[in-house]
Write a protein that holds these residues in place. Structure first.
Motif, PDB file in Angstrom:
ATOM      1  N   THR A  14       0.775  -1.168  -0.131  1.00  0.00           N
ATOM      2  CA  THR A  14      -0.037  -0.047  -0.027  1.00  0.00           C
ATOM      3  C   THR A  14       0.934   1.212  -0.262  1.00  0.00           C
ATOM      4  OG1 THR A  14      -1.669  -1.230   1.300  1.00  0.00           O
ATOM      5  CG2 THR A  14      -1.882   1.317   1.248  1.00  0.00           C
ATOM      6  N   ASN A  15       2.087   1.095   0.883  1.00  0.00           N
ATOM      7  CA  ASN A  15       2.665   2.260   0.608  1.00  0.00           C
ATOM      8  C   ASN A  15       4.159   1.997   1.316  1.00  0.00           C
ATOM      9  OD1 ASN A  15       2.700   2.004   3.589  1.00  0.00           O
ATOM     10  ND2 ASN A  15       0.800   3.226   3.697  1.00  0.00           N
ATOM     11  N   LYS A  16       5.012   2.707   1.473  1.00  0.00           N
ATOM     12  CA  LYS A  16       6.539   2.539   1.684  1.00  0.00           C
ATOM     13  C   LYS A  16       6.536   1.933   3.053  1.00  0.00           C
ATOM     14  CE  LYS A  16       9.751   5.782   2.089  1.00  0.00           C
ATOM     15  NZ  LYS A  16      10.816   6.668   1.934  1.00  0.00           N
ATOM     16  N   THR A  17       5.648   2.470   3.972  1.00  0.00           N
ATOM     17  CA  THR A  17       5.514   1.641   5.513  1.00  0.00           C
ATOM     18  C   THR A  17       5.364   0.550   5.481  1.00  0.00           C
ATOM     19  OG1 THR A  17       5.244   3.914   6.241  1.00  0.00           O
ATOM     20  CG2 THR A  17       4.782   2.105   7.666  1.00  0.00           C
ATOM     21  N   GLU A  18       4.263   0.065   4.718  1.00  0.00           N
ATOM     22  CA  GLU A  18       4.025  -1.553   4.663  1.00  0.00           C
ATOM     23  C   GLU A  18       5.191  -2.093   4.082  1.00  0.00           C
ATOM     24  OE1 GLU A  18       0.871  -4.208   2.107  1.00  0.00           O
ATOM     25  OE2 GLU A  18       0.008  -2.352   3.038  1.00  0.00           O
ATOM     26  N   LEU A  19       5.877  -1.726   2.901  1.00  0.00           N
ATOM     27  CA  LEU A  19       7.097  -2.244   2.511  1.00  0.00           C
ATOM     28  C   LEU A  19       7.955  -2.615   3.608  1.00  0.00           C
ATOM     29  CD1 LEU A  19       8.705  -3.473   0.375  1.00  0.00           C
ATOM     30  CD2 LEU A  19       9.104  -1.113  -0.577  1.00  0.00           C
ATOM     31  N   TYR A  20       8.203  -1.600   4.407  1.00  0.00           N
ATOM     32  CA  TYR A  20       9.295  -1.758   5.451  1.00  0.00           C
ATOM     33  C   TYR A  20       8.811  -2.599   6.528  1.00  0.00           C
ATOM     34  CZ  TYR A  20      12.437  -0.236   8.883  1.00  0.00           C
ATOM     35  OH  TYR A  20      13.596  -0.166   9.655  1.00  0.00           O
ATOM     36  N   ARG A  21       7.439  -2.945   6.799  1.00  0.00           N
ATOM     37  CA  ARG A  21       6.610  -3.793   7.556  1.00  0.00           C
ATOM     38  C   ARG A  21       7.028  -5.170   7.110  1.00  0.00           C
ATOM     39  NH1 ARG A  21       1.919  -1.846   8.378  1.00  0.00           N
ATOM     40  NH2 ARG A  21       2.803  -0.405  10.145  1.00  0.00           N
ATOM     41  N   ALA A  22       6.992  -5.504   5.862  1.00  0.00           N
ATOM     42  CA  ALA A  22       6.954  -6.691   4.965  1.00  0.00           C
ATOM     43  C   ALA A  22       8.739  -7.061   5.003  1.00  0.00           C
ATOM     44  CB  ALA A  22       6.597  -6.515   3.769  1.00  0.00           C
TER      45      ALA A  22
END
Length: 67
Positions: free
Chosen positions: A48-56
């Protein structure tokens, strides 16, 4: 592993490398797309966004520790 899984892993790998090198704020989704060799819009199909990518990435690291 499906093509979708491979593409997601390519994006995660690129993000790990760039976040480590440039930091979260110093890395743009355009940088990530270029490094993963995908169109920038593809990133947002997977995350969804860069934060979600970081969480992944964090989740990936946690699961690697489970092996």
């Amino acid at each position: 592993m499906t093509t979708r899984d491979v593409k997601r892993q390519d994006i995660l790998k690129a993000a790990m490398e760039l976040f480590a090198k440039n930091g979260f704020r110093g890395t743009t989704t355009r940088d990530l797309a270029s490094h993963a060799d995908v169109n920038e819009a593809i990133i947002f199909r997977y995350f969804t966004n860069k934060t979600e990518l970081y969480r992944a990435i964090l989740e990936e690291k946690v699961h690697q520790g489970d092996d």
